[in-house]
Design an enzyme around this catalytic site. Structure first.
Site, PDB file in Angstrom:
ATOM      1  N   HIS A   1     -26.867  39.149 -48.045  1.00 48.42           N
ATOM      2  CA  HIS A   1     -27.846  39.833 -47.195  1.00 48.42           C
ATOM      3  C   HIS A   1     -29.258  39.348 -47.568  1.00 48.42           C
ATOM      4  O   HIS A   1     -29.632  39.381 -48.735  1.00 48.42           O
ATOM      5  CB  HIS A   1     -27.743  41.348 -47.414  1.00 48.42           C
TER       6      HIS A   1
ATOM      7  N   HIS B   1     -32.735  38.848 -48.816  1.00 47.43           N
ATOM      8  CA  HIS B   1     -33.572  39.689 -49.671  1.00 47.43           C
ATOM      9  C   HIS B   1     -34.373  38.822 -50.639  1.00 47.43           C
ATOM     10  O   HIS B   1     -34.051  37.666 -50.863  1.00 47.43           O
ATOM     11  CB  HIS B   1     -32.711  40.680 -50.470  1.00 47.43           C
TER      12      HIS B   1
END
Length: 201
Positions: free
Chosen positions: A140, A142
């Site tokens: 994800h 980030h």
């Protein structure tokens, strides 16, 4: 265990974080950074998330008993935060619309100001690692923020160089480097009214 160890050759503190090797590989069909995971709000645009496996901590553990009077160790005080760019699992920073990127920059600034309030924090580093090749366990999109209790040697050397250059030449070293690059032109990657990015000489 996470601790700082003194490198007598470089005169610098090195972060050793054996606790990070225990980070789990996430199941392919579940992500803690996606809404609905129970780990983050069900709705968010950008989000700060305290790292589950921090290399630095406000309540650091006592260092392992591997040091000596010569090989010094000390507690790895600081803070490690994860900054989630978006609730969308596959959308990278470069794919976000400009107003969304503005929210991300505002969050970086907000966290920088907050972390700076701790008098033990000497340096704050915002960065992004991407890909399993560098040890990223979360796909994800980030970034991270590390708040260090010691200023890294490279940064200290750069600041000292800036100070010395100014004292000797009455001119800002960074400004001089920028001027050289603008005149040379060939190393410039991008330039606008706010930023100048170039390959180092």
């Amino acid at each position: 265990m996470a601790e700082l160890r003194w490198n007598p050759m470089l005169k610098d503190w090195v972060m050793v974080a054996s606790n990070r090797q225990d980070r789990p590989q996430m199941p392919k069909d579940w992500c803690p950074f996606c809404p609905g995971s129970g780990k983050v709000p069900d709705t968010y645009d950008v989000q700060e998330y305290d790292n589950d496996f921090p290399a630095l901590s406000k309540e650091p553990s006592i260092p392992d008993s591997v040091g000596s009077e010569f090989y010094r160790t000390k507690e790895a005080y600081g803070k490690c935060e994860v900054i989630l760019y978006s609730p969308e699992h596959t959308k990278t920073l470069s794919e976000l619309p400009l107003p969304h990127v503005r929210k991300l920059v505002d969050l970086w600034c907000e966290r920088f100001i907050e972390l700076s309030k701790d008098s033990k924090v000497k340096y704050i580093f915002e960065f992004e690692n991407r890909g399993a090749e560098v040890g990223v366990t979360m796909p994800h999109p980030h970034g991270q923020i590390y708040a260090y209790s010691e200023m890294p040697l490279k940064i200290k050397t750069e600041l000292d160089s800036c100070r010395e250059y100014y004292e000797e030449n009455n001119e800002c070293l960074i400004c001089k480097m920028n001027k050289e690059e603008i005149e040379f032109k060939k190393r410039i990657v991008m330039e606008n009214e706010d930023f100048l990015a170039y390959l180092p000489f």
